[in-house]
Design a protein around this motif. Structure first.
Motif, PDB file in Angstrom:
ATOM      1  N   ASN A 142      55.717  12.423   2.680  1.00 35.78           N
ATOM      2  CA  ASN A 142      54.857  11.392   2.114  1.00 35.78           C
ATOM      3  C   ASN A 142      53.684  11.990   1.365  1.00 35.78           C
ATOM      4  OD1 ASN A 142      55.303   9.421   5.109  1.00 35.78           O
ATOM      5  ND2 ASN A 142      56.446   9.291   3.209  1.00 35.78           N
ATOM      6  N   HIS A 143      53.464  11.492   0.156  1.00 41.40           N
ATOM      7  CA  HIS A 143      52.260  11.817  -0.612  1.00 41.40           C
ATOM      8  C   HIS A 143      51.148  10.944  -0.037  1.00 41.40           C
ATOM      9  CE1 HIS A 143      49.934  13.060  -4.102  1.00 41.40           C
ATOM     10  NE2 HIS A 143      50.952  13.801  -4.522  1.00 41.40           N
ATOM     11  N   ARG A 144      50.136  10.633  -0.810  1.00 39.39           N
ATOM     12  CA  ARG A 144      49.049   9.791  -0.298  1.00 39.39           C
ATOM     13  C   ARG A 144      49.576   8.442   0.196  1.00 39.39           C
ATOM     14  NH1 ARG A 144      44.434   9.030  -4.623  1.00 39.39           N
ATOM     15  NH2 ARG A 144      46.226   8.455  -5.904  1.00 39.39           N
ATOM     16  N   MET A 145      49.126   8.054   1.376  1.00 43.33           N
ATOM     17  CA  MET A 145      49.488   6.741   1.882  1.00 43.33           C
ATOM     18  C   MET A 145      48.690   5.657   1.170  1.00 43.33           C
ATOM     19  SD  MET A 145      51.557   5.259   3.999  1.00 43.33           S
ATOM     20  CE  MET A 145      52.028   6.588   5.128  1.00 43.33           C
ATOM     21  N   ASN A 146      47.448   5.998   0.810  1.00 48.21           N
ATOM     22  CA  ASN A 146      46.577   5.049   0.127  1.00 48.21           C
ATOM     23  C   ASN A 146      45.486   5.825  -0.611  1.00 48.21           C
ATOM     24  OD1 ASN A 146      44.470   5.602   2.110  1.00 48.21           O
ATOM     25  ND2 ASN A 146      45.655   4.309   3.497  1.00 48.21           N
ATOM     26  N   ARG A 149      52.820   6.331  -4.554  1.00 45.72           N
ATOM     27  CA  ARG A 149      52.336   5.019  -4.131  1.00 45.72           C
ATOM     28  C   ARG A 149      53.044   3.894  -4.880  1.00 45.72           C
ATOM     29  NH1 ARG A 149      47.591   5.510  -6.293  1.00 45.72           N
ATOM     30  NH2 ARG A 149      46.989   3.363  -5.859  1.00 45.72           N
ATOM     31  N   VAL A 176      38.482  16.030   2.417  1.00 39.97           N
ATOM     32  CA  VAL A 176      39.450  15.492   1.465  1.00 39.97           C
ATOM     33  C   VAL A 176      39.817  16.545   0.426  1.00 39.97           C
ATOM     34  CG1 VAL A 176      39.778  13.796  -0.369  1.00 39.97           C
ATOM     35  CG2 VAL A 176      38.708  13.116   1.777  1.00 39.97           C
ATOM     36  N   ASP A 182      43.292   8.677   1.042  1.00 42.52           N
ATOM     37  CA  ASP A 182      43.898   9.898   1.578  1.00 42.52           C
ATOM     38  C   ASP A 182      43.578  11.160   0.790  1.00 42.52           C
ATOM     39  OD1 ASP A 182      45.006   8.836   3.813  1.00 42.52           O
ATOM     40  OD2 ASP A 182      47.033   8.650   3.032  1.00 42.52           O
ATOM     41  N   GLY A 183      43.037  11.032  -0.381  1.00 42.83           N
ATOM     42  CA  GLY A 183      42.717  12.216  -1.161  1.00 42.83           C
ATOM     43  C   GLY A 183      42.257  11.851  -2.557  1.00 42.83           C
TER      44      GLY A 183
END
Length: 286
Positions: free
Chosen positions: A154-158, A133, A195, A161-162
């Motif tokens: 992509n890792h977490r978008m925001n 991020r 999640v 997301d997890g």
């Protein structure tokens, strides 16, 4: 792209407003309204292209009558001196939109190019390269799109997301007497069941504790390749294993050889060098 046309317009409008394109005193003072031009986008160095649609939309947002003709597509490898696209129409409009369009295209191509270098460095292993991020505020969708174009994931978008439990979360919980295992169990109880729960650890012992408490993903942070290999041998059957922290092109292959599933690299977006792309003009009088 994974942007809707309206979302893309919002990005571009914000950038054009920042540049005060409606008050371009240089162009309005110097360039006759009747003057037309044809310009070519030409990289000065090899790389992976990303952001051509954004560049095209930037020119058209300034003047819908400009004609943007692509010679190549996002994801194509380009050599220095190769024409990527041409723009024709009002020279004043091209000049006004030039910087905004190039800023998007150069940055996104720089991200795609660097990402691809990392992807090539781990080719033949089971590791995937992902971003973080650590993106330009407000431009995350474009940054992460460029990572995907370069072959990364992509890792977490925001934050939605997890669950990602990091050292500062654990430090904040110490006052309540909550340890790593208890923190994971609390997250499992309170977070939506859809999640995944990821935990950042800095030792093999902590990795084992995270798996024992039910973590879905364990991030090995700033660990040596030998430590990573030991952790992978003991936990890979029970969770996804991620490596992060101080990973460079010089050591990413060694990290991948440890058997980790994911290698996350903040440098893909937080400190990239833009691909050098210029706009070369050929004028003509109407």
């Amino acid at each position: 792209m994974f942007l809707t046309p309206r979302e893309l317009d919002i990005f571009i409008d914000r950038a054009l407003e920042e540049d005060s394109v409606g008050a371009d005193v240089t162009t309005s003072s110097l360039i006759p309204p009747h003057l037309e031009a044809r310009a070519s986008l030409v990289p000065k160095e090899p790389g992976i292209l990303a952001g051509l649609d954004v560049a095209a939309a930037s020119f058209r947002r300034v003047n819908p009558n400009l004609v943007f003709t692509q010679k190549l597509l996002d994801g194509d490898r380009v050599e220095g001196g190769e024409v990527v696209a041409t723009i024709s129409g009002s020279m004043a409009s091209i000049l006004t939109a030039e910087r905004t369009a190039l800023n998007f295209l150069q940055r996104m191509s720089g991200i795609a190019t660097l990402t691809n270098r990392y992807v090539q460095a781990v080719d033949g292993t089971t590791s995937s390269i992902t971003d973080t991020r650590k993106t330009v505020p407000g431009l995350r969708l474009l940054d992460k799109y460029a990572v995907g174009i370069g072959g990364g994931r992509n890792h977490r978008m925001n934050l939605a997301d997890g669950v990602l439990i990091k050292d500062n979360h654990l430090a904040a919980l110490q006052g309540e007497g909550i340890d790593l295992g208890q923190a994971i169990k609390r997250a499992r109880t309170r977070a939506p069941h859809t999640v995944k729960i990821e935990v950042e650890v800095e030792s093999v012992e902590a990795a084992l504790a995270a798996v024992a408490a039910g973590a879905d993903i364990v991030m090995l942070d700033n660990m040596s390749p030998d430590e990573m290999r030991t952790a992978v041998d003991q936990i890979a059957a029970d969770c996804i294993v991620e490596a992060s922290g101080n990973i460079t092109l010089d050591n990413v292959a060694d990290v991948a050889q440890t058997g980790v599933d994911i290698i996350s690299i903040g440098a893909l977006t937080h400190s990239i060098r833009a691909l050098d792309i210029s706009l070369d003009y050929e004028t003509k009088h109407a």
